[in-house]
Design an enzyme around this catalytic site. Structure first.
Site, PDB file in Angstrom:
ATOM      1  CE  LYS A 223      12.159   7.284   9.792  1.00 54.28           C
ATOM      2  NZ  LYS A 223      13.422   6.987   9.132  1.00 54.28           N
TER       3      LYS A 223
ATOM      4  CG  HIS B 134       8.146  -0.393   2.200  1.00 55.85           C
ATOM      5  ND1 HIS B 134       9.060   0.592   1.906  1.00 55.85           N
ATOM      6  CD2 HIS B 134       8.338  -0.693   3.517  1.00 55.85           C
ATOM      7  CE1 HIS B 134       9.759   0.890   2.986  1.00 55.85           C
ATOM      8  NE2 HIS B 134       9.347   0.122   3.982  1.00 55.85           N
TER       9      HIS B 134
ATOM     10  CG  PHE C 289      -8.667  -2.612  10.041  1.00 54.48           C
ATOM     11  CD1 PHE C 289      -9.724  -2.208   9.239  1.00 54.48           C
ATOM     12  CD2 PHE C 289      -8.404  -1.882  11.193  1.00 54.48           C
ATOM     13  CE1 PHE C 289     -10.502  -1.109   9.575  1.00 54.48           C
ATOM     14  CE2 PHE C 289      -9.180  -0.782  11.539  1.00 54.48           C
ATOM     15  CZ  PHE C 289     -10.230  -0.388  10.738  1.00 54.48           C
ATOM     16  CG  LEU C 290      -3.986  -7.190  10.162  1.00 56.78           C
ATOM     17  CD1 LEU C 290      -2.824  -7.882  10.859  1.00 56.78           C
ATOM     18  CD2 LEU C 290      -3.494  -5.981   9.359  1.00 56.78           C
TER      19      LEU C 290
ATOM     20  CB  THR D 288      -6.307  -0.683   7.474  1.00 56.09           C
ATOM     21  OG1 THR D 288      -5.705  -0.073   6.321  1.00 56.09           O
ATOM     22  CG2 THR D 288      -7.182   0.321   8.207  1.00 56.09           C
TER      23      THR D 288
ATOM     24  CG  LEU E 229      -1.434   5.206   8.288  1.00 59.56           C
ATOM     25  CD1 LEU E 229      -0.870   4.215   9.299  1.00 59.56           C
ATOM     26  CD2 LEU E 229      -2.671   5.877   8.846  1.00 59.56           C
TER      27      LEU E 229
ATOM     28  CG  ASP F  57      -6.419   2.533   1.195  1.00 57.89           C
ATOM     29  OD1 ASP F  57      -5.237   2.610   0.862  1.00 57.89           O
ATOM     30  OD2 ASP F  57      -7.249   1.760   0.652  1.00 57.89           O
TER      31      ASP F  57
HETATM   32  N1  LIG Z   1       6.456   6.385   8.242  1.00 57.51           N
HETATM   33  C1  LIG Z   1       7.156   5.313   8.475  1.00 57.51           C
HETATM   34  O1  LIG Z   1       7.887   5.211   9.462  1.00 57.51           O
HETATM   35  C2  LIG Z   1       7.053   4.149   7.534  1.00 57.51           C
HETATM   36  C3  LIG Z   1       7.602   2.903   7.903  1.00 57.51           C
HETATM   37  C4  LIG Z   1       7.457   1.831   7.020  1.00 57.51           C
HETATM   38  C5  LIG Z   1       6.803   2.009   5.809  1.00 57.51           C
HETATM   39  N2  LIG Z   1       6.293   3.232   5.492  1.00 57.51           N
HETATM   40  C6  LIG Z   1       5.619   3.432   4.205  1.00 57.51           C
HETATM   41  O2  LIG Z   1       4.475   2.601   4.162  1.00 57.51           O
HETATM   42  C7  LIG Z   1       4.158   2.394   2.779  1.00 57.51           C
HETATM   43  C8  LIG Z   1       3.718   0.957   2.598  1.00 57.51           C
HETATM   44  O3  LIG Z   1       2.569   0.744   3.392  1.00 57.51           O
HETATM   45  P1  LIG Z   1       1.607  -0.512   3.159  1.00 57.51           P
HETATM   46  O4  LIG Z   1       2.428  -1.718   2.933  1.00 57.51           O
HETATM   47  O5  LIG Z   1       0.614  -0.487   4.222  1.00 57.51           O
HETATM   48  O6  LIG Z   1       0.969  -0.214   1.713  1.00 57.51           O
HETATM   49  P2  LIG Z   1      -0.342   0.567   1.234  1.00 57.51           P
HETATM   50  O7  LIG Z   1      -0.669   1.688   2.116  1.00 57.51           O
HETATM   51  O8  LIG Z   1      -0.102   0.842  -0.206  1.00 57.51           O
HETATM   52  O9  LIG Z   1      -1.484  -0.534   1.376  1.00 57.51           O
HETATM   53  C9  LIG Z   1      -1.385  -1.725   0.627  1.00 57.51           C
HETATM   54  C10 LIG Z   1      -2.678  -2.056  -0.108  1.00 57.51           C
HETATM   55  O10 LIG Z   1      -3.610  -2.587   0.814  1.00 57.51           O
HETATM   56  C11 LIG Z   1      -4.887  -1.933   0.668  1.00 57.51           C
HETATM   57  N3  LIG Z   1      -5.495  -2.015   1.990  1.00 57.51           N
HETATM   58  C12 LIG Z   1      -5.185  -1.305   3.093  1.00 57.51           C
HETATM   59  N4  LIG Z   1      -5.826  -1.795   4.161  1.00 57.51           N
HETATM   60  C13 LIG Z   1      -6.579  -2.835   3.735  1.00 57.51           C
HETATM   61  C14 LIG Z   1      -7.433  -3.764   4.370  1.00 57.51           C
HETATM   62  N5  LIG Z   1      -7.628  -3.748   5.697  1.00 57.51           N
HETATM   63  N6  LIG Z   1      -8.037  -4.698   3.616  1.00 57.51           N
HETATM   64  C15 LIG Z   1      -7.818  -4.759   2.273  1.00 57.51           C
HETATM   65  N7  LIG Z   1      -7.004  -3.924   1.612  1.00 57.51           N
HETATM   66  C16 LIG Z   1      -6.375  -2.979   2.338  1.00 57.51           C
HETATM   67  C17 LIG Z   1      -4.553  -0.571   0.144  1.00 57.51           C
HETATM   68  O11 LIG Z   1      -5.628  -0.023  -0.592  1.00 57.51           O
HETATM   69  C18 LIG Z   1      -3.364  -0.869  -0.766  1.00 57.51           C
HETATM   70  O12 LIG Z   1      -3.815  -1.271  -2.028  1.00 57.51           O
HETATM   71  C19 LIG Z   1       5.381   2.755   1.980  1.00 57.51           C
HETATM   72  O13 LIG Z   1       5.144   3.922   1.259  1.00 57.51           O
HETATM   73  C20 LIG Z   1       6.448   2.994   3.031  1.00 57.51           C
HETATM   74  O14 LIG Z   1       7.379   3.970   2.638  1.00 57.51           O
HETATM   75  C21 LIG Z   1       6.408   4.296   6.319  1.00 57.51           C
END
Ligand SMILES: NC(=O)c1ccc[n+]([C@@H]2O[C@H](COP(=O)([O-])OP(=O)(O)OC[C@H]3O[C@@H](n4cnc5c(N)ncnc54)[C@H](O)[C@@H]3O)[C@@H](O)[C@H]2O)c1
Length: 348
Positions: free
Chosen positions: A126, A250, A153-154, A113, A92, A25
């Protein structure tokens, strides 16, 4: 040591032959890129980094195809060069689909992350992307070779992203884990403030949330059984999220679905007033929304119809029956939904 061997290969590989294709990312690369490059340099790994600017709008087949072209140029070896995916759920999900499609399956490793990806998107099998205005409409089941969880990472997430991840933890808590619910009630605000960096409560909460997911997913990885507790909060939210883009994250759409499902349960006298209030209060404490202006009866009806298709002809709607338990229903009406929306609107 064991993790390093999975990440870099066994000692039987000649060092000079070690190559890795890393998908990361863009924001994560800005923050952690130097140390990640340093790690691979230190281990004498020849690496290629593909940096992706991620968003829900860019989570599509065009991005998947761009990535596969770059992977083709890299010339990945089919079995012994696992792709390493580092980022949130969007990265991911894309990386998993790319890995699954190339050569009919190249192994990949997930390194989540964000909080949401740590407790949810990186747990199951998935992968997928959005298509034709529908959430995750094109996807497959493709379990990773390994997933490495590192909550440090959080610390660089903003608080909205922490709340976003807490919504998926709350889903597990309400549907099946009252101890987890109590932990969230007691620590909700400090979790957001400290970004889960404490060494006592956060590990426990993360462990409960992931174990809850694993208990549900492991015996039903391919979803032959469509009554799934992990679908709590995911019946109306896919359509809510896509229609409200880019306003809702989400987890925020999931929180609205949780609130709506809990009010529906209350209207059916499945849960007590006290449990209703506890759930709605906790959603607010976790700085998550209860409702959004896109949530009209028509839209939620449409969402339910889409869910019925996805769940093979029945609603299979999980509604809470107490904090920590839920049951499935197939007869929720638009009238009930309309009353629930009005009730939630009055609360904000
Ligand atoms: N495959 C599955 O089973 C499953 C389950 C739940 C959600 N999802 C999918 O996950 C997605 C949402 O994921 P998300 O909430 O992680 O959003 P995301 O991947 O968009 O990340 C959120 C934001 O955080 C930033 N970021 C990431 N890691 C960081 C860090 N350590 N420090 C600072 N910034 C960081 C990214 O650049 C982005 O702007 C949705 O598309 C959803 O459909 C998939």
């Amino acid at each position: 040591l064991e993790n390093r061997q999975i990440l870099l290969g066994s000692q039987t590989h000649a060092k000079s032959s070690l190559r890795r294709f890393i998908m990361i990312d863009e924001r994560v690369d800005e923050i952690y890129g130097d140390s990640i490059r340093g790690y691979f340099r230190h281990h004498a790994v020849e690496y290629h980094i593909l940096t992706l600017s991620t968003s829900e709008q860019k989570k599509n087949m065009d991005t998947v195809l761009q990535c596969t072209e770059e992977l083709e140029t890299f010339g990945i070896s089919r079995r012994c060069e696992p792709i390493i995916a580092i980022g949130g759920g969007v990265l991911l999900d894309i990386a998993g689909l790319v890995s699954n499609l190339c050569h009919r399956g190249v192994p990949y490793i997930r390194i989540p992350t964000t909080l949401l990806s740590l407790v949810d998107a990186s747990i199951g099998a998935k992968v997928g992307v959005n298509f034709s205005g529908h959430k995750n409409r094109l996807g497959t089941y493709y379990p990773p070779l390994a997933t490495f969880l590192d909550k440090s990472f959080l610390r660089t997430l903003d608080s909205r992203q922490i709340s976003n991840g807490l919504a998926e933890i709350l889903k597990i808590a309400v549907a099946k884990d009252k101890k987890l619910f109590a932990l969230l009630e007691e620590n909700g605000s400090s979790l957001i403030q400290d970004k889960l960096q404490d060494m006592h409560v956060s590990p426990l909460i993360i462990q409960h949330a992931i174990q809850g997911m694993l208990d549900e997913l492991a015996p039903n990885l391919w979803e032959h059984e469509l009554e799934r507790y992990v679908d709590f909060g995911h019946s109306f939210s896919p359509v809510i999220e896509m229609r409200a883009l880019p306003e809702l994250l989400h987890g925020e759409a999931v929180a609205i679905d949780l609130a709506l499902s809990t009010v529906l349960a209350y209207q059916r006298t499945l849960i007590s007033t006290s449990d209703l209030n506890r759930v709605l209060h906790l959603i607010k404490t976790l700085e998550l929304p209860l409702i959004h202006s896109v949530c009209t009866p028509d839209l939620l009806h449409e969402a339910l119809q889409d869910t019925i298709l996805h769940r093979d002809g029945l609603q299979r709607l999980p509604l809470p029956t107490a904090i920590g338990s839920a049951r499935f229903f197939n007869d929720v009406t638009v009238q009930e939904i309309t009353i629930a929306i009005d009730a939630l609107k009055r609360l904000i």
